[in-house]
Enzyme design. Structure first.
Site, PDB file in Angstrom:
ATOM      1  N   SER A   1     -11.366  -1.380   0.577  1.00  0.00           N
ATOM      2  CA  SER A   1      -9.994  -1.324   1.098  1.00  0.00           C
ATOM      3  C   SER A   1      -9.938  -1.772   2.548  1.00  0.00           C
ATOM      4  CB  SER A   1      -9.448   0.103   0.992  1.00  0.00           C
ATOM      5  OG  SER A   1      -9.025   0.393  -0.312  1.00  0.00           O
TER       6      SER A   1
ATOM      7  N   ASP B   1       0.852  -1.191   0.000  1.00  0.00           N
ATOM      8  CA  ASP B   1       0.000   0.000   0.000  1.00  0.00           C
ATOM      9  C   ASP B   1       0.886   1.240   0.000  1.00  0.00           C
ATOM     10  OD1 ASP B   1      -2.314   1.827   0.743  1.00  0.00           O
ATOM     11  OD2 ASP B   1      -3.292  -0.124   0.956  1.00  0.00           O
TER      12      ASP B   1
ATOM     13  N   HIS C   1      -3.709   6.048   3.755  1.00  0.00           N
ATOM     14  CA  HIS C   1      -4.450   4.862   3.324  1.00  0.00           C
ATOM     15  C   HIS C   1      -3.803   3.577   3.842  1.00  0.00           C
ATOM     16  CE1 HIS C   1      -5.917   1.714   0.548  1.00  0.00           C
ATOM     17  NE2 HIS C   1      -7.024   2.455   0.482  1.00  0.00           N
TER      18      HIS C   1
END
Length: 760
Positions: free
Chosen positions: A294, A90, A124
């Site tokens: 996600s 990520d 994120h």
């Protein structure tokens, strides 16, 4: 190929970050959580950790996705992800965040820039890591696998993260990260990414990981499409080897979220997990509510890490099957195009699956035995002896994934509580055929009786319910023949209905409730089948007889079983009649049972007591006529039974012969009060094991012995009365009290039965 990872969110300071939806191209709201003032401190282990701490904490309850996947079921078994490497490809990770303190693997790297720079510029990757493996430190929330080692693999191109399109990840960098995860020994890789189809290089990297037994979890995307993102569909390629899962997301009510892509054509490799309004920790320890696939993907990834902690020997294929086969079915039954396999369920996943196998000793070592049908349901003659003997005994059994479980054996043992066969008493409509012939001198006499009991008429059958309706709806055929040839009497009978005694056929008969359970009550008595006897009168005072009977029934333990359980008995008797109206008889006999022990099935999986018995017994009986219409009769029997070893290995086994007894005393009187009435007083003891022991042989443990004698002694006391009713037939009533029922101390009950028989 440029792959995106992003979310839409608002930090507590009201600074706005706008990125594309996680794993897709349309926005999905991420709202700042109403978080309290947090003090971020490194997680510390308690000084004296309990073996199984209480995981249902305030922090657990704030981690609002965990309850939906029943994470407590795994935590309470000790699964926390400890020792498992969980890779997250990520935008990096917040390296100073207390949620990951001491658990960021040293091989963490940046494959798209400076190798040592794994600091998350976007948030994120930190959110994803928080959901998958945030620390259980009493602060904020914790992740699914809160003790796992996090291999943070940053793949975003420097400066690519913006407020509209999120971060850009190139397949070549992702492929390199997959190789790092493989080389490091990660068990599972999380890709909360989305975009176009995977490149050849990335498919090859996934192929290498799959070949090394590594599972990859990819987010489905957030466009509300009928199929997952093209990027996620790498799970369907040959390079995935079936070891890539796609994760869609559901809301708090486990309903597929509007923005979640559906399973579609990838239903076979699709599961769902919580992903809407998930409370998670981001940069600088700030807490947010995040939404998107996600955040369903790291729920799945964390769950796999937890299961690998508990079951490190599982292969990737076994783990995939475990996750998918134990998922809670949502939507249409079975695998469907919306939810795929359904919602992952950790509580179910840690439970034994399929046929349990345990090692059982043999002369040549040990063999694997199924515990699926293991339930040593012994005859009531044993009472509670075997359940008591297995109390506290434990063994190790393997489920279909070869996972070891310590099994308490006591719950697998039970006593067959034989029910009174009311079907023998519930005469419905009966057609009776009777014929007899004889010569004038009385040298020859023959009698044949046949009775066909039919169901009640439909309008009468409707008045019954439950078991009585079933009994009233039965068809039964019984027959009896007697032939007298001078000093020889030949008798035969057949009765195909279980638990119906071989009584003379007549419209009204006084019957004992005890006789409806003839196997339980007397040694050498068969409840059904065929019987034959011959009696030769040696003199006016002495008879010699030979009795045989045979009974068979289907093995009812398994619906598909075609095995037949049989019982055959033969006895030779000698009877002496006195002029005072007393007869004394002695009998020696044998009972051979196949598939059962004392009338009960006892050959069941790893706790098979025996597959049959060979019983030799002696019986004595005394009948004395008090008047022309009243007699008292006492019968007692004792047998020595040799149990045959079961067909396969077993953890238990009888040692030597088993002693068994039964007795009864009856007082029967005809016309005690009025013409044609009858009364019966009876006291009896059903079959009971008097001597014997069994061995318990558990691999790795020393042999233990326990007695087969029950704790109680069943004594039955019964009163039965029958009186004719002019123009109606006969009315009979029975009252039975059973003390220490099933030879279990303190287990008492009472039964009653009223019957009206009428001929029309």
């Amino acid at each position: 190929m440029d792959t995106k990872s992003a979310y839409l969110g608002m930090i507590a300071s009201s600074t706005l970050l706008v990125l594309s939806a996680c794993g897709g191209n349309s926005g999905s709201g991420v709202v700042a959580a109403p978080a309290p003032n947090l003090t971020i401190t490194p997680a510390t282990e308690p000084e004296t950790p309990a073996p199984l701490p209480n995981f249902n904490t305030a922090e657990y309850r704030r981690s609002n996705g965990l309850d939906n996947i029943n994470a407590l079921g795994a935590y309470n078994q000790g699964g926390t992800g400890e020792g498992v490497i969980l890779a997250i490809i990520d935008s990096g990770i917040d390296v100073n965040n207390a949620e990951f303190s001491g658990r960021i693997h040293p091989n963490s790297t940046n494959t798209a820039g400076t190798a040592s720079d794994i600091q998350d510029p976007d948030g994120h990757g930190t959110f994803v890591a928080s959901v998958a493996a945030g620390d259980n430190n009493g602060i904020g929330t914790h992740g699914v696998a809160f003790d796992a080692d996090i291999l943070a693999l940053r793949t975003d191109r420097e400066g690519s993260c913006d407020s509209d399109d999120g971060c850009s990840h190139f397949d070549s960098d992702i492929a390199q990260a997959v190789d790092v995860a493989r080389d490091t020994g990660a068990k599972v890789i999380n890709m909360s990414l989305g975009g176009g189809g995977a490149s050849f290089a990335l498919r090859n990297a996934i192929d290498r990981a799959s070949e090394d037994d590594i599972i990859t979890v990819i987010s489905a995307g957030n466009d509300g499409d009928a199929n997952p993102d093209s990027f996620a569909l790498v799970a369907q390629t040959q390079s995935a080897n079936g070891r890539v899962l796609i994760a869609g997301y559901v809301d708090d009510d486990n309903v597929i979220s509007d923005n979640s892509n559906r399973a579609g054509s990838a239903a076979d490799v699709f599961v769902v997990a919580p992903g809407e309004g998930i409370r998670a920790t981001g940069l600088d320890g700030d807490e947010f509510l995040v939404s998107g696939s996600s955040f369903s993907a790291p729920h799945v990834t964390g769950a796999i890490a937890v299961l690998y902690d508990l079951f490190p020997n599982l292969t990737a294929d076994q783990m995939i099957e475990l996750i998918t086969s134990t998922a809670t079915d949502l939507g249409a039954p079975g695998i469907d195009e919306i939810y795929g396999h359904g919602l992952i369920n950790l509580e179910e996943a840690v439970q034994p699956q399929g046929t349990m196998q345990t090692a059982a000793p043999t002369a040549a070592g040990s063999v694997s035995m199924t515990m699926l049908d293991t339930n040593v349901q012994t005859s009531s003659a044993f009472g509670d002896a075997i359940p008591a003997g297995l109390n506290g005994a434990r063994t190790v059994a393997l489920d279909r994934f070869q996972r070891p479980y310590e099994v308490d054996l006591a719950p697998f043992a039970s006593v067959q509580q034989r029910q009174l066969g009311l079907g023998a008493l519930l005469d419905t409509r009966a057609e009776i055929a009777h014929s007899q012939v004889g010569d004038a001198d009385g040298v020859l006499f023959a009698q044949v009786s046949m009775q066909h009991s039919q169901p009640l008429a439909p309008h009468l059958l409707e008045q019954f319910s439950g078991a009585f309706a079933d009994l009233a709806d039965q068809r039964r055929v019984t027959g009896r023949m007697t032939v007298l040839l001078g000093d020889i009497a030949l008798k035969s009978a057949f009765n195909a209905a279980p638990d119906q005694p071989l009584e003379p056929l007549r419209q009204a008969r006084l019957i004992s409730l005890r006789d409806t359970d003839s196997v339980s009550y007397g040694i050498g008595r068969a409840p059904s089948g065929s019987a034959f006897s011959v009696v030769y009168q040696l003199s006016d005072a002495v008879d010699i007889g030979l009795d045989t009977n045979y009974a068979a029934q289907r093995d009812t333990r398994l619906q598909a079983s075609n095995d037949v359980l049989t019982s055959a008995q033969s006895a030779l008797s000698l009877t002496y009649h006195t002029v005072q109206g007393t007869s004394v008889s002695m009998a020696l006999g044998a009972v051979v049972e196949d598939g059962q022990v004392f009338g009960a099935q006892a050959d069941n999986g790893a706790l098979s007591l025996a597959q049959g018995t060979r019983t030799l017994y002696a019986q004595s009986a005394v009948r004395h006529w008090l008047t022309d219409d009243t007699y008292v009769r006492a019968v007692g029997a004792y047998g020595s039974a040799q149990l045959e070893a079961p067909d396969a290995a077993s953890l238990i086994g009888a040692s030597g012969p088993i002693g068994i007894s039964s007795w009864s005393i009856d007082l029967r009187s005809n016309q005690p009060f009025t013409a044609n009435d009858a009364v019966l007083l009876s006291v009896s003891q059903p079959q009971r094991v008097e001597t014997g022991s069994a061995a318990l042989n558990i691999p790795g443990q020393s042999t233990t012995w326990f007695s087969l004698n029950p704790t109680g002694r069943q004594i039955d006391t019964e009163v039965a009365y029958q009186i004719p009713l002019a123009g109606l037939g006969a009315l009979s009533a029975n009252a039975l009290m059973r003390r220490d029922l099933g030879h279990i101390a303190g287990n008492h009950d009472m039964a009653g039965f009223i019957q009206l028989s009428s001929q029309f």
